[in-house]
Design a protein around this motif. Structure first.
Motif, PDB file in Angstrom:
ATOM      1  N   ALA A  46       0.608  -1.280   0.047  1.00  0.00           N
ATOM      2  CA  ALA A  46       0.004  -0.287   0.095  1.00  0.00           C
ATOM      3  C   ALA A  46       0.752   0.773   0.129  1.00  0.00           C
ATOM      4  O   ALA A  46       1.522   2.561  -0.668  1.00  0.00           O
ATOM      5  CB  ALA A  46      -0.982  -0.371   1.271  1.00  0.00           C
ATOM      6  N   ARG A  50       1.692   4.191  -2.910  1.00  0.00           N
ATOM      7  CA  ARG A  50       0.540   5.127  -3.088  1.00  0.00           C
ATOM      8  C   ARG A  50       1.528   6.255  -2.820  1.00  0.00           C
ATOM      9  O   ARG A  50       1.771   7.259  -3.684  1.00  0.00           O
ATOM     10  CB  ARG A  50       0.520   5.597  -1.340  1.00  0.00           C
ATOM     11  CG  ARG A  50       0.016   6.860  -0.829  1.00  0.00           C
ATOM     12  CD  ARG A  50      -0.862   6.982   0.205  1.00  0.00           C
ATOM     13  NE  ARG A  50      -1.603   8.111   0.349  1.00  0.00           N
ATOM     14  CZ  ARG A  50      -2.481   8.249   1.678  1.00  0.00           C
ATOM     15  NH1 ARG A  50      -2.371   6.992   1.620  1.00  0.00           N
ATOM     16  NH2 ARG A  50      -2.551   9.487   1.436  1.00  0.00           N
ATOM     17  N   LEU A 189      -9.765  10.632  -0.437  1.00  0.00           N
ATOM     18  CA  LEU A 189      -9.716   8.867  -0.392  1.00  0.00           C
ATOM     19  C   LEU A 189      -8.823   9.185  -1.947  1.00  0.00           C
ATOM     20  O   LEU A 189      -8.059   9.322  -2.854  1.00  0.00           O
ATOM     21  CB  LEU A 189      -9.543   7.715  -1.044  1.00  0.00           C
ATOM     22  CG  LEU A 189      -9.806   6.313  -1.699  1.00  0.00           C
ATOM     23  CD1 LEU A 189      -8.738   5.817  -1.309  1.00  0.00           C
ATOM     24  CD2 LEU A 189     -11.479   5.695  -1.673  1.00  0.00           C
ATOM     25  N   GLU A 208       1.830   7.189   4.926  1.00  0.00           N
ATOM     26  CA  GLU A 208       0.496   7.491   5.359  1.00  0.00           C
ATOM     27  C   GLU A 208      -0.320   8.555   5.835  1.00  0.00           C
ATOM     28  O   GLU A 208      -1.490   8.974   6.775  1.00  0.00           O
ATOM     29  CB  GLU A 208       0.825   6.414   7.364  1.00  0.00           C
ATOM     30  CG  GLU A 208       1.011   5.308   7.148  1.00  0.00           C
ATOM     31  CD  GLU A 208       0.059   3.963   5.752  1.00  0.00           C
ATOM     32  OE1 GLU A 208       0.937   3.554   5.288  1.00  0.00           O
ATOM     33  OE2 GLU A 208      -0.597   4.665   6.250  1.00  0.00           O
ATOM     34  N   TYR A 238      -3.433   1.770  -6.845  1.00  0.00           N
ATOM     35  CA  TYR A 238      -4.007   2.052  -5.409  1.00  0.00           C
ATOM     36  C   TYR A 238      -4.943   1.844  -4.759  1.00  0.00           C
ATOM     37  O   TYR A 238      -4.793   2.374  -3.621  1.00  0.00           O
ATOM     38  CB  TYR A 238      -3.557   3.809  -6.279  1.00  0.00           C
ATOM     39  CG  TYR A 238      -4.082   5.152  -5.064  1.00  0.00           C
ATOM     40  CD1 TYR A 238      -3.087   5.162  -3.780  1.00  0.00           C
ATOM     41  CD2 TYR A 238      -4.703   5.286  -5.291  1.00  0.00           C
ATOM     42  CE1 TYR A 238      -3.145   5.950  -3.009  1.00  0.00           C
ATOM     43  CE2 TYR A 238      -4.801   6.767  -4.694  1.00  0.00           C
ATOM     44  CZ  TYR A 238      -4.543   6.691  -3.157  1.00  0.00           C
ATOM     45  OH  TYR A 238      -4.103   7.294  -1.959  1.00  0.00           O
ATOM     46  N   LEU A 242      -6.057   0.392  -0.958  1.00  0.00           N
ATOM     47  CA  LEU A 242      -5.986   1.388   0.033  1.00  0.00           C
ATOM     48  C   LEU A 242      -6.753   1.133   0.680  1.00  0.00           C
ATOM     49  O   LEU A 242      -6.990   0.482   2.187  1.00  0.00           O
ATOM     50  CB  LEU A 242      -6.078   2.884  -0.071  1.00  0.00           C
ATOM     51  CG  LEU A 242      -5.616   3.849   0.851  1.00  0.00           C
ATOM     52  CD1 LEU A 242      -4.452   3.742   1.182  1.00  0.00           C
ATOM     53  CD2 LEU A 242      -5.841   5.340   0.456  1.00  0.00           C
ATOM     54  N   GLN A 245      -6.232  -1.952   2.399  1.00  0.00           N
ATOM     55  CA  GLN A 245      -4.957  -2.659   3.687  1.00  0.00           C
ATOM     56  C   GLN A 245      -5.701  -1.358   4.847  1.00  0.00           C
ATOM     57  O   GLN A 245      -5.693  -2.123   6.109  1.00  0.00           O
ATOM     58  CB  GLN A 245      -4.323  -1.279   3.416  1.00  0.00           C
ATOM     59  CG  GLN A 245      -3.323  -1.521   4.087  1.00  0.00           C
ATOM     60  CD  GLN A 245      -2.422  -2.651   4.739  1.00  0.00           C
ATOM     61  OE1 GLN A 245      -2.430  -3.397   4.539  1.00  0.00           O
ATOM     62  NE2 GLN A 245      -1.775  -2.214   6.578  1.00  0.00           N
TER      63      GLN A 245
END
Length: 302
Positions: A46, A50, A189, A208, A238, A242, A245
């Protein structure tokens, strides 16, 4: 003697409750290790996806995906809420749902309409009770996240974003910090937040965070077969990464919170049992003393 029987029944009831909470604590501890391993295994992927998405935003290719386009005006937003399916996990669901309700009030004050997707029965139930616009849901997630099930509910929000029905999509979930601490988060997001932190500047954990920072690096790529195909596939991965995760982190947080909550319940039950046993012994002693006094009094009268 009726009082003694009631106390004995109460002690037995609390002992049975303690057996249940102790068993749930042990089950949660067992599941927690596996959930944490899955969560930690998914973090590097993740974070790397990102990172590449952040670099693409700085590369300025000829093709710009809609996920990377900021809307001039926000009239409607979609919110994906990740919660648990079961309770008895402390304040985990309460904290994330309180954060979501606060965000809903803020959007309402600004005149922005909201639509929600619930991943987990606790979120679905709360949204239904407050009369929120629930456009999709997925419940009964089990102990391991399944991307195929998750993406079905999330796709409703993504399709509405692509169609222009919502101008942004937010993700509300619980991030696992450690066994004793879980942090509710509310991040945007879509579209991709501008200035995603560069991992080479702030370290692995910085990816993060959604706060803006300026990178000292210039990024450029050679695309095969073309920029559109690569960027489309990457940004879909992506989003999927996300979401997966977020659910994995929430599941690890759930088992940790449940283990702590059940341990606290077991300790409290032990304390209550001790207090009840003390009361039981005092009451029993008083009853015996009273009976002896009656016998002695009767004998003296004869």
């Amino acid at each position: 003697m009726a009082g003694i029987k009631e106390i004995r029944t109460k002690i037995k009831s609390v002992q049975n409750t303690r057996k249940i909470t102790k068993a749930m604590e042990m089950v949660a501890a067992s599941k927690m290790r596996k959930a944490q391993d899955r969560m930690r295994a998914g973090r590097p992927y993740a974070m790397k996806v990102r990172a590449i998405a952040a670099h693409l935003m700085q590369a300025h290719p000829d093709y710009t995906h809609p996920y990377m386009v900021e809307s001039s005006e926000t009239k409607a937003v979609g919110i994906i809420v990740v919660s648990t399916d079961k309770g008895l996990c402390g304040g985990l669901n309460t904290n994330i749902l309180r954060l979501v309700l606060g965000s809903l009030r803020d959007f309402d004050e600004k005149g922005v309409s909201t639509q929600l997707t619930a991943l987990g029965s606790k979120a679905a139930g709360t949204i239904a009770r407050i009369g929120g616009k629930l456009v999709s849901q997925e419940i009964g997630l089990g102990d391991e996240p399944n991307l195929e099930r998750l993406i079905g509910a999330v796709k409703v929000q993504l399709d509405d974003y692509m169609a222009g029905k919502v101008n942004a999509v937010y993700l509300a979930s619980t991030r696992f910090i450690n066994t004793m601490k879980q942090e509710p988060t509310f991040i945007r997001l879509l579209p991709l937040p501008t200035g995603l932190k560069d991992p080479f500047q702030v370290g692995d954990e910085g990816i993060e965070n959604n706060e803006a920072s300026t990178s000292q690096y210039g990024w450029d790529y050679i695309y095969e077969p073309d920029a559109k195909s690569v960027i489309d596939d990457l940004l879909h991965r992506y989003v999927e990464g996300l979401i997966y995760q977020a659910v994995a982190e929430n599941m690890a947080s759930e088992q940790s919170a449940r283990m702590v909550a059940m341990k606290a319940a077991s300790d409290n039950a032990k304390s209550v049992i001790g207090e009840l046993e003390l009361v039981y012994n005092k009451t029993r002693q008083a009853a015996i003393t009273e009976e002896i006094s009656e016998i002695v009094g009767g004998a003296a009268a004869v």
